[in-house]
Scaffold this motif. Sequence first.
Motif, mmCIF file in Angstrom:
data_model
loop_
_atom_site.group_PDB
_atom_site.id
_atom_site.type_symbol
_atom_site.label_atom_id
_atom_site.label_comp_id
_atom_site.label_asym_id
_atom_site.label_seq_id
_atom_site.Cartn_x
_atom_site.Cartn_y
_atom_site.Cartn_z
ATOM 1 N N VAL A 59 0.631 6.674 -13.647
ATOM 2 C CA VAL A 59 -0.212 6.187 -12.757
ATOM 3 C C VAL A 59 -0.237 7.037 -11.402
ATOM 4 O O VAL A 59 0.969 7.877 -11.230
ATOM 5 C CB VAL A 59 -0.039 4.852 -12.131
ATOM 6 C CG1 VAL A 59 -0.549 3.853 -13.556
ATOM 7 C CG2 VAL A 59 1.090 4.396 -11.825
ATOM 8 N N GLU A 69 0.765 -1.158 -0.068
ATOM 9 C CA GLU A 69 0.095 -0.128 0.032
ATOM 10 C C GLU A 69 0.823 1.262 0.088
ATOM 11 O O GLU A 69 1.789 1.100 0.915
ATOM 12 C CB GLU A 69 -0.772 0.024 1.386
ATOM 13 C CG GLU A 69 -1.895 1.313 1.283
ATOM 14 C CD GLU A 69 -2.723 1.371 2.676
ATOM 15 O OE1 GLU A 69 -3.266 2.416 2.689
ATOM 16 O OE2 GLU A 69 -2.620 0.538 3.349
ATOM 17 N N LEU A 111 -0.496 6.801 -7.543
ATOM 18 C CA LEU A 111 -0.703 5.958 -6.502
ATOM 19 C C LEU A 111 -1.063 6.785 -5.063
ATOM 20 O O LEU A 111 -0.586 7.988 -5.003
ATOM 21 C CB LEU A 111 0.727 5.201 -6.325
ATOM 22 C CG LEU A 111 1.107 4.311 -7.347
ATOM 23 C CD1 LEU A 111 2.410 3.693 -6.775
ATOM 24 C CD2 LEU A 111 0.067 3.520 -7.981
ATOM 25 N N SER A 112 -1.680 6.105 -4.181
ATOM 26 C CA SER A 112 -2.178 6.835 -2.831
ATOM 27 C C SER A 112 -2.526 5.749 -1.901
ATOM 28 O O SER A 112 -2.994 4.422 -2.252
ATOM 29 C CB SER A 112 -3.256 7.837 -3.240
ATOM 30 O OG SER A 112 -4.519 7.125 -3.586
ATOM 31 N N GLY A 137 -4.548 3.414 0.455
ATOM 32 C CA GLY A 137 -5.803 2.760 0.465
ATOM 33 C C GLY A 137 -6.034 2.140 -0.907
ATOM 34 O O GLY A 137 -6.790 1.144 -0.895
ATOM 35 N N GLN A 138 -4.939 2.200 -1.797
ATOM 36 C CA GLN A 138 -4.805 1.229 -2.926
ATOM 37 C C GLN A 138 -3.933 -0.048 -2.635
ATOM 38 O O GLN A 138 -3.094 0.271 -1.694
ATOM 39 C CB GLN A 138 -4.048 2.051 -3.946
ATOM 40 C CG GLN A 138 -5.028 3.209 -4.793
ATOM 41 C CD GLN A 138 -4.252 3.963 -5.781
ATOM 42 O OE1 GLN A 138 -2.960 4.237 -5.689
ATOM 43 N NE2 GLN A 138 -5.019 4.534 -6.770
ATOM 44 N N VAL A 139 -4.045 -0.892 -3.515
ATOM 45 C CA VAL A 139 -2.939 -2.152 -3.301
ATOM 46 C C VAL A 139 -2.575 -2.065 -4.525
ATOM 47 O O VAL A 139 -3.137 -2.072 -5.542
ATOM 48 C CB VAL A 139 -3.957 -3.420 -3.091
ATOM 49 C CG1 VAL A 139 -3.016 -4.453 -3.111
ATOM 50 C CG2 VAL A 139 -4.878 -3.312 -1.721
ATOM 51 N N VAL A 140 -1.120 -2.180 -4.466
ATOM 52 C CA VAL A 140 -0.248 -2.313 -5.702
ATOM 53 C C VAL A 140 0.379 -3.566 -5.744
ATOM 54 O O VAL A 140 1.107 -3.978 -4.820
ATOM 55 C CB VAL A 140 0.752 -1.186 -5.426
ATOM 56 C CG1 VAL A 140 1.828 -1.369 -6.792
ATOM 57 C CG2 VAL A 140 0.108 0.332 -5.542
#
Length: 83
Positions: free
Chosen positions: A61, A21, A63-64, A66-69
């Motif tokens: 992209v 994350e 990214l922040s 709360g996201q799953v990378v």
Amino acid sequence: MNEELLSRFEREGSPVHLVYEPPGVLAVLGAGGNPDTDLVLDALSADGVPHAYRRGGGGTVVLSPGQVVLALSIVAFPPKLPA
């Protein structure tokens, strides 16, 4: 994080992955990205959002938290074209 992953892949020669994350907001340009056309640099700067580059492919992209990378390094072969 992706640089570490690519370095590990190059050393070991086998597929590697990382799931994480993002700890903060980050704009990331792919290998073919152009910051002048893919990013609004003035807006990123005004909002305090850093930008980075990755050697891997893909587009730009954001990214922040709360996201799953999923970052994945594998050997990619070109598709077989009909004769």
